[in-house]
Design a protein around this motif. Structure first.
Motif, PDB file in Angstrom:
ATOM      1  N   VAL A 167     -10.168  11.551   5.885  1.00 26.97           N
ATOM      2  CA  VAL A 167      -9.823  12.674   6.622  1.00 26.97           C
ATOM      3  C   VAL A 167     -10.512  12.444   8.018  1.00 26.97           C
ATOM      4  O   VAL A 167     -11.720  12.219   7.968  1.00 26.97           O
ATOM      5  N   ILE A 204      -1.368  13.851   5.523  1.00 31.77           N
ATOM      6  CA  ILE A 204      -2.085  13.802   4.557  1.00 31.77           C
ATOM      7  C   ILE A 204      -2.505  12.538   4.133  1.00 31.77           C
ATOM      8  O   ILE A 204      -1.486  11.809   3.714  1.00 31.77           O
ATOM      9  N   ARG A 263      -8.307  21.457   1.747  1.00 29.58           N
ATOM     10  CA  ARG A 263      -6.956  20.872   1.273  1.00 29.58           C
ATOM     11  C   ARG A 263      -6.986  19.594   0.435  1.00 29.58           C
ATOM     12  O   ARG A 263      -6.132  19.625  -0.526  1.00 29.58           O
ATOM     13  N   GLN A 264      -7.872  18.873   0.694  1.00 31.48           N
ATOM     14  CA  GLN A 264      -7.963  17.600  -0.010  1.00 31.48           C
ATOM     15  C   GLN A 264      -8.411  18.003  -1.767  1.00 31.48           C
ATOM     16  O   GLN A 264      -7.837  17.496  -2.480  1.00 31.48           O
ATOM     17  N   SER A 266      -9.787  20.897   5.991  1.00 29.86           N
ATOM     18  CA  SER A 266      -9.223  19.553   5.627  1.00 29.86           C
ATOM     19  C   SER A 266      -9.944  19.289   4.133  1.00 29.86           C
ATOM     20  O   SER A 266      -9.284  18.882   3.449  1.00 29.86           O
TER      21      SER A 266
END
Length: 499
Positions: free
Chosen positions: A112, A107, A79-80, A76
């Motif tokens: 998150v 998303i 990905r951010q 996560s």
């Protein structure tokens, strides 16, 4: 009147010139205002376009990222970092959210795990789902997830087969536009409005919450905004009714229009003050000029009147009221020239009171003056035409001018005067007849006879000669020209005066 008329004409000319100058000043004020609104709208357009474009690039990066199936295999946090750059966290930018085809948030750039929300019922979700080429869609004002007034910007997300798989949506707080607009100098009655091309108000200065989201598509002031990418016009605001000079510009490729308005009251405020000052000064000067002209005209009129009175006094014998010797000389010359020029006849009568010295010696000067007045009255009442003239030659002698009168008519007038004097029955005991009488000599100039060579002095001399012939023949008679003394008449000679 000519002086007053000239002063009024000059005043009107000055007023027209000042009006023209003021009109040019007004047009200059309007031209400067046009430049101002055009410049302000261009500055705002560039600022807004740049910020939306930066935000759009961040969204496009997210769209491109989520197309990669490997992105969802990352942790996560990783990905951010891959999907969201630092610009997405700038002031006045809300969250960037990615939804799936069902509208669920999968998303969230600021959380998150992502906050739970579904946007299937939002207009932008429907637009992106139905139209593959919708591009960047900008919504009407709405509340973001953080309950802040914002507009949403969305882009379509597709899978590897080109099928709709969700949307990327971000919010731009309206406070950004509000702060941007507040930094501009507009004047007390100016305005700045950000609109969608469908007429929806996104932000406005002056700010009123109830106006945000309102549509002005039906207003007359909105229609000119769609006639070009930029422009300038004067119109009445749909929201507050103020009349303004508007400059507008479409914001790049986006369906947005920024409109800058300057109040006509502000545009012409300084001009109006100057116009009043110049107008008052000009009016005062014009009035003073006219008043001075009136004063000068009055003085000039009084002077002319006094000069006329002096002329009348100079041309009038104070005792008898007939013309003076000066006036007689002038009139004789004028009438002789006219007779010669127009080929007419001019007759002259020379008249003398018989034995007037003896009358004065016997009755005194007061009685003598009265006798002369009576003789003058008899002369005056027997010459009736406007052109006839009678004057006192000097002492007890008088002269009469009879324009356009032949010899016979002149003799008739002379005889009438002689008879009128006798009928006054003025006692004259020292005279042979016992009453006051006159002797008259008559001479005529024929303007048709160009070879005669007789001038005005000679004509007067001939009449004077006839007068002395009448006296030599016994007085109290009329002696006409070219008649021997012994044939002179004492009453009713020939008739035939030309009238």
């Amino acid at each position: 009147m000519l002086l007053i008329g000239a002063a009024i004409t000059v005043a009107l000319a000055v007023a027209c010139l000042i009006s023209l100058v003021l009109y040019e000043m007004r047009q200059d004020a309007l031209a400067r205002a046009k430049d101002a609104v055009e410049n302000l709208s261009a500055i705002l357009e560039r600022d807004i376009e740049r910020n939306i474009e930066i935000y759009e690039l961040s969204m496009q990066a997210v769209v491109d990222g989520v197309k990669n199936p490997n992105i969802f295999g990352l942790t996560s946090d990783t990905r951010q970092l891959v999907l969201f750059d630092r610009s997405s966290n700038a002031q006045d930018l809300g969250s960037l959210l990615v939804t799936n085809a069902a509208g669920d948030v999968i998303i969230d750039s600021r959380s998150v795990p992502p906050r739970k929300a579904n946007f299937r019922d939002r207009d932008y979700f429907d637009v992106q789902q139905r139209a593959a080429n919708a591009g960047l869609y900008i919504t009407k004002p709405t509340l973001s997830l953080g309950n802040e007034p914002s507009i949403a910007l969305s882009r379509r997300v597709e899978d590897a087969r080109g099928q709709f798989s969700g949307v990327v949506v971000g919010t731009l707080r309206l406070n950004y536009f509000r702060r941007l607009f507040e930094g501009m100098t507009l004047g007390d009655h100016g305005s700045i409005t950000l609109l969608r091309t469908d007429g929806t108000v996104l932000m406005r200065r002056p700010y009123h919450e109830q106006e945000i989201g309102r549509s002005i598509a039906s207003a007359a002031s909105f229609k000119p905004l769609l006639q070009g990418n930029k422009g300038c016009f004067i119109g009445t605001a749909a929201l507050d009714g103020d009349r303004r000079l508007y400059g507008f510009k479409h914001i790049g490729k986006y369906p947005l229009i920024v409109v800058v308005g300057l109040g006509t009251r502000d545009i012409y405020a300084q001009w109006r003050q100057r116009a009043w000052a110049i107008g008052i000064i000009t009016g005062v000067l014009d009035v003073l000029g006219i008043m001075m002209a009136v004063g000068f005209a009055k003085q000039f009129h009084m002077r002319l009147k006094m000069e006329e009175q002096l002329r009348v006094l100079a041309d009038t014998d104070s005792l008898t009221g007939l013309g003076s010797r000066r006036a007689l000389d002038i009139a004789l010359d004028v009438e002789w020239r006219r007779a010669r020029r127009s080929k007419q006849q001019l007759s002259v009568l020379m008249l003398d009171v018989d034995y007037f010295k003896e009358f004065n010696d016997h009755y005194g000067h007061v009685a003598g003056d009265n006798a002369l007045k009576n003789v003058a009255h008899c002369i005056f009442k027997n010459i009736r035409r406007p052109g006839d003239f009678a004057g006192r030659y000097g002492g007890e002698e008088f002269c009469v001018l009879l324009p356009n009168t032949e010899l016979a008519g002149a003799v008739q007038v002379a005889e009438a005067i002689r008879q009128a004097v006798l009928e006054t029955n003025q006692l004259h005991v020292t005279g042979p007849k016992g009453t006051l009488s006159v002797s008259i000599g008559v001479a005529t100039f024929d303007g048709r006879n160009t070879s005669s060579g007789v001038n005005s002095e000679q004509l007067f001399h001939r009449a004077d000669q006839r007068l002395y012939e009448a006296k030599a023949a016994g007085r109290n008679m009329v002696m006409p020209q070219h008649i021997e003394p012994q044939r002179a008449v004492s009453r009713g000679l020939i008739s035939g005066r030309v009238s």
